[in-house]
Write a protein that holds these residues in place. Structure first.
Motif, PDB file in Angstrom:
ATOM      1  N   ASP A 148       0.839  -1.209   0.000  1.00 47.25           N
ATOM      2  CA  ASP A 148       0.000   0.000   0.000  1.00 47.25           C
ATOM      3  C   ASP A 148       0.869   1.253   0.000  1.00 47.25           C
TER       4      ASP A 148
ATOM      5  N   SER B 195       2.477   1.862  -3.372  1.00 50.20           N
ATOM      6  CA  SER B 195       1.547   2.396  -4.376  1.00 50.20           C
ATOM      7  C   SER B 195       1.250   3.876  -4.139  1.00 50.20           C
TER       8      SER B 195
ATOM      9  N   ARG C 280      -1.665   4.597  -6.501  1.00 50.03           N
ATOM     10  CA  ARG C 280      -2.891   4.703  -5.710  1.00 50.03           C
ATOM     11  C   ARG C 280      -3.011   6.135  -5.214  1.00 50.03           C
TER      12      ARG C 280
END
Length: 159
Positions: A36, A39, A50
């Motif tokens: 996470d 990203s 992201r």
């Protein structure tokens, strides 16, 4: 500035490795793994990018406060109410709290970035929205503050 830019620059300026960032999110009661974080750091034209929403950036900043200063007494299980929209003023305020910066230290950081700010300008940014002398923090001001932080915490680093 986008939230991803702020996240990327702050992480770099403070030299936070992925594990420290994961820990900051954990302290803010948000589960984020290494993938996470990776990203969020990617540029918006890279595969796997992201977008960093206000809730994610706020959780990171709150976690950074807890990481640098410790969790507040009696704050167990109580997440901060998410702001409707995270402003540059909110971001600057949270960075100031996390790093325990005094007014003079902040002014010195702006000076490092060759972006002089007066005491009255700085105090206007920290006033409550709606107060007479409130001033919104522009992208240029936040960008230069992050640049100054980088110069202060990463000796000789230029952005």
């Amino acid at each position: 500035m986008t939230n991803n830019d702020v996240f990327r620059r702050l992480r770099y300026a403070l030299n936070l490795n992925t594990q420290a960032v994961v820990e900051a999110f954990r302290l803010a009661d948000m589960k984020m793994g290494q993938a996470d974080i990776t990203s969020l750091v990617k540029k918006d034209d890279e595969e796997g990018f992201r977008e960093c929403g206000d809730d994610v950036l706020q959780a990171f900043l709150d976690g950074l406060i807890a990481l640098k200063r410790g969790k507040r007494e009696g704050a167990e299980g109580k997440a901060a109410a998410p702001a409707e929209q995270l402003t540059n003023n909110d971001i600057l305020k949270k960075i100031r709290i996390a790093l325990s910066l005094k007014e003079d230290e902040m002014l010195a950081i702006f000076k490092l970035a060759k972006f002089p700010v007066s005491k009255s300008e700085l105090s206007a940014v920290f006033r409550a929205k709606g107060q007479e002398n409130y001033k919104p923090c522009g992208d240029q001001m936040l960008r230069n503050f992050l640049k100054g932080l980088t110069m202060k915490y990463r000796e000789g680093a230029q952005n």
